[in-house]
Design an enzyme around this catalytic site. Structure first.
Site, PDB file in Angstrom:
ATOM      1  N   ASP A 205      63.036  41.473  86.652  1.00 43.12           N
ATOM      2  CA  ASP A 205      62.539  42.828  86.340  1.00 43.12           C
ATOM      3  C   ASP A 205      63.408  43.918  86.966  1.00 43.12           C
ATOM      4  O   ASP A 205      63.532  43.995  88.180  1.00 43.12           O
ATOM      5  CB  ASP A 205      61.089  42.886  86.872  1.00 43.12           C
ATOM      6  CG  ASP A 205      60.418  44.249  86.719  1.00 43.12           C
ATOM      7  OD1 ASP A 205      61.040  45.196  86.208  1.00 43.12           O
ATOM      8  OD2 ASP A 205      59.233  44.344  87.131  1.00 43.12           O
ATOM      9  N   HIS A 377      56.352  47.917  90.053  1.00 41.50           N
ATOM     10  CA  HIS A 377      57.607  47.171  89.953  1.00 41.50           C
ATOM     11  C   HIS A 377      58.380  47.220  91.263  1.00 41.50           C
ATOM     12  O   HIS A 377      58.496  48.276  91.886  1.00 41.50           O
ATOM     13  CB  HIS A 377      58.474  47.740  88.828  1.00 41.50           C
ATOM     14  CG  HIS A 377      57.805  47.711  87.490  1.00 41.50           C
ATOM     15  ND1 HIS A 377      57.926  46.639  86.635  1.00 41.50           N
ATOM     16  CD2 HIS A 377      56.969  48.586  86.887  1.00 41.50           C
ATOM     17  CE1 HIS A 377      57.216  46.871  85.546  1.00 41.50           C
ATOM     18  NE2 HIS A 377      56.616  48.058  85.670  1.00 41.50           N
TER      19      HIS A 377
END
Lengths: 561, 561
Positions: A205, A377
């Site tokens: 990610d 994130h």
């Protein structure tokens, strides 16, 4: 680092024993995540999400991955693994299942419950297989292992894909909150174990790869929420994503502590919190919830409303409250909390909502003035941990725009991944893992597929270009009737403009000129409709530009009588 | 605090000895700053700027204040004071001077030079009076004193307005850099002296009132620029505002130190830096500048380009470089620095530019990853200093959206300004200073006036609404010809759609239905054009909605033959 060439050709046949990876979305954008793995003629899909349109895609509801690459091979698909329940990972599933309804959906309990609720609205009953962290399942040649990751929605998973070509770790979306509210950590131990086994390719990610340092713990938001509850004069209105179960839990906890009742407002909020409550991911104390029709029965200083609209969506309850276009009329005794990130692109819309609410006197608490949101994130500091623990031979940054992919590639390089083993791919780029080495071998079409109203894929780039012109400049239509046998002008020109800022009467000045042009054309023997069409378009376009310095769409219509 | 009521009526006559203040722009928005002071029948204008359109105003070039309030009294205007040379403070001047060309323009040397250069392009030669900090000038009943303020453009001024009604301090835009590059501080000593004299009303810049703390010194950017220059592989491309003379000076200094040549790219950059250089506000070392046609003669590692486009403007050189649509082709040896703030609303455009440049391999330095910009407006910490030094009896926050005005009002309250003496006004709201007390007395129209192409004020909210519909949904036009005597259908229906995502052939399915509706209408004796028009609109609109779930603009055109 290998960059995709803009004019990559179709990938060659996949060598025996090789693994091919093609992302149909999520590389070069944040949204519509979808990755197709291929081994020995069989396919595995990880995620199938949607992308939300920006102002470049006016009027579009959703953007899907282009399924064309797999359309002829849907029977070869072993399964769709869904890493978690966010729209950019599951929103495309109903559209893919329309093409083959029995592709097995694989995911955690919460993820499957969310996609099932959504599929019910699409009248699709899927084939599902629930999985959990620590489990291994084989689908054809794909031997999958699931690992827990921490994210802004509970029950998220990373997936390790083992094939004879090697071991690939796909992180899904994750962060590394070390004191998560639900105690469920990103399984770094598992990442390390796989690293020791030998990870041939890490796909990780990239969303926050440009952000230095570490993400603040979700836990730090609790005291801010408590403080808002303690100091609120009367009603509290909390806006957040309909999937942010942890955030809603914090609101419920604060409501209990401050003896307030909670009302969920809006279809997706009610549906998702219902699902989360039933599965035990949301702890709803008895008697705390009220229905929307009961709002008037609760004193305003005992009430909390939880709604969506934190991104300034124009039709949301929150936007309508800001515009005094909602039954709930904002006063200077209300407190509104926007407990969400601000998704890039929504800044103006959110700003309008904050200004609107402020204008009616409300106290507005948002990420600009209080710690009411933390990212879902991992930041650069955390991504380095993952790279160092997994020690991949090859690295492919995923889930990000170019800037994010590039920054993540740089982090990988810093941790010692050889530059030539770092692959920055775009949507549609085919990456083959062969003999332990990942490389770009070609590309397949992976354009945007637009959902607009009931149609999927019917809106084209041409329609969008027309909309952009119409939206900036409006149009001018010129209707004339000609005698179908003689070609003589028998009616019009009738000229109408909309959105061009020119009143219909102003066009009187150009009508003579059009008639003159048509007469000249007749005299010269120019009579084909498309020629007349072009003459009229040019005449009117030039006149508008000379007189107004504008370029509306010019639409001649010639009717033969 | 007094809030304007949404339905304020026209203000009453101004009492003798009272001062009226009406902002025609800048209150409730950041842009088109313009304030009108009135005393004894005479008017003084402070600033006359433009607002840049957002996506809510598609196709519009500029937004002006509505001059209607003063249109009938232009001969009463003593002067226009321009506090500094930014577009949101001077951009409206050419449009106002079209209505009376000899209104004296009062401002500092640089400000006047910038507006004169702009007026030359509009072929207007203004009457000007140069002023400087420390000076006092009288214009009719308005006794003005000018004070230096520090801002993101040199030579900015605050103005104190003395009339028998009292002393008003209008700060203009300012920050309080304590180590400014040009050594020119915001004159806090002067503010304190006026405070000691007794300020009846403070009008102060609210832009950063929500931002806690203090603005970093402009000086801190120097080392970052130096570092970029030292580490750049080949070309350096710096994008910033065409008015940011201090930033350009830093680039010139770094270019000298690193033996690079500098090329200004773009009309406004060349023009403004020319003006600044001539007046001595920009120190241009001999021989450092090159013309654009000489770029190829300089080795890439000896070259710096300075251009605009830092806000992602689609037609700017920088955007075109990002799209490979410019003679300068970005490579992985280029370094691009976006040395500007990001104006809210431009996030997506700037993001597209960063991604585009990154995709071609350039190193992109921007405010997200380096300290390449500091704000030009004082933060909350600094605004408190001003409030405490000036000790105003009344306070009116200016230059901000609602959220900023409200936050600034709160700061004033915290420093001890009585709540009832704090006036939060919107554009058009009339504030009277009478007997030492400022209060809202009414409102005048102060809507947006749109500049689009050559027209000023011709684009209306209706045109914009049409553009928004057309831009989201496109349109469908249905042309029919009817016999003017019998009313019978003699041609059509011909149906065309643009931007609606419906092909013309698809409409075959609705043509029978339209003909049927027209036959029924004829049988029922319905024959008025507007009735037929409505029937067609309804029939087609319903068909499109049923079949596509979309709502394009439906435009029937009936031609009588």
């Amino acid at each position: 680092m290998s960059h995709p060439h803009p004019e990559l050709s179709s990938p060659p046949e996949l060598p025996d024993g090789g693994l091919r990876i093609v992302a149909l979305g999520g590389l070069g954008e944040i949204g519509r995540n979808m990755t197709v793995f291929e081994f020995g003629g069989r396919l595995l899909i990880v995620d199938c999400g949607v992308l939300f349109p920006e102002e470049e895609q006016p009027g579009v509801d959703l953007i899907l991955p282009d399924f064309d690459y797999i359309r002829g091979r849907l029977d070869d698909v072993e399964a769709i693994v869904l890493t978690h329940g966010h729209e950019d990972h599951i929103g495309g599933v109903p559209f893919l299942l329309r093409e083959r309804a029995d592709i097995p959906l694989v995911g955690s309990r919460l993820t499957l419950a969310l996609i099932e609720a959504k599929l019910t609205e699409h009248r699709i009953r899927p084939v599902t297989l629930g999985v959990a962290e620590g489990q291994r399942h084989r689908f054809g040649p794909f031997d999958l292992e699931f690992l827990s990751v921490n994210h802004s929605i509970p029950d998220a998973l990373a997936v390790a894909v083992r094939t004879p070509a090697g071991l690939v770790l796909h992180t899904g979306d994750f962060k590394m909150d070390q004191l998560p509210l639900d105690g469920r950590l990103t399984d770094l131990g598992g990442f390390a174990r796989l690293g020791a086994e030998g990870i041939d390719l890490l796909m990780s990610d990239s969303t926050n790869s440009e952000v230095a340092g570490f993400v603040t713990s979700e836990r730090e938001i609790g005291p801010v929420v408590d403080d808002v509850f303690r100091t609120a004069q009367e009603r509290i209105i909390v806006a957040c994503f309909a999937s942010h179960i942890h955030r809603v839990q914090q609101v419920l906890d604060a409501a209990v502590a401050n003896r307030r009742k909670v009302c969920f407002v809006g279809r997706s909020m009610v549906r998702n919190m219902g699902v989360a409550g039933e599965l035990g991911f949301l702890n709803v104390p008895d008697g705390i919830l009220i229905e929307q029709r009961q709002i008037e029965d609760v004193p305003p200083d005992r009430l909390v409303l939880v709604c969506t609209g934190s991104q300034g969506e124009p039709m949301s309850a929150l936007s309508r409250m800001a515009n005094r276009d909602h039954q709930i009329r904002i006063t200077d005794r209300d407190t509104v909390m926007l407990a969400s990130s601000l998704i890039p692109g929504n800044e103006n819309a959110v700003n309008r909502v904050i200004n609107g609410l402020t204008r009616w006197g409300a106290r507005v608490v948002h990420k600009g003035n209080a710690l009411v949101h933390v990212s879902g994130h991992a930041s650069a500091g955390e991504l380095l941990y993952v790279l160092n623990l997994t020690k991949p031979s090859n690295f492919m940054p995923i889930h990000g725009e170019w800037r994010h992919l590039k920054a993540h590639a740089r982090l990988a390089e810093l941790t010692g991944v050889p530059k030539e083993n770092i692959v920055i791919a775009e949507d549609g780029v085919a990456v083959d893992l062969v003999d332990g080495r990942a490389s770009i071998v070609g590309a397949v079409p992976a354009g945007y597929v637009y959902v607009d109203g009931l149609s999927v894929g019917e809106i084209t780039e041409t329609s969008l270009k027309d909309r952009r012109i119409l939206g900036e400049e409006g149009f001018v239509s010129i209707v004339i009737g000609v005698d179908s046998s003689t070609g003589k002008l028998v009616a019009g020109p009738e000229i109408h403009a909309r959105g061009a800022g020119i009143s219909d009467a102003d066009f009187d000045a150009v009508i003579d000129r059009i008639e003159e042009v048509l007469r000249e054309a007749a005299a010269d023997g120019v009579g084909e409709l498309h020629q007349l069409n072009q003459l009229i378009r040019r005449t009117v376009g030039r006149w508008v530009n000379d007189n107004y310095r504008r370029r509306p769409m010019i639409v001649p219509v010639i009717v033969e009588v």
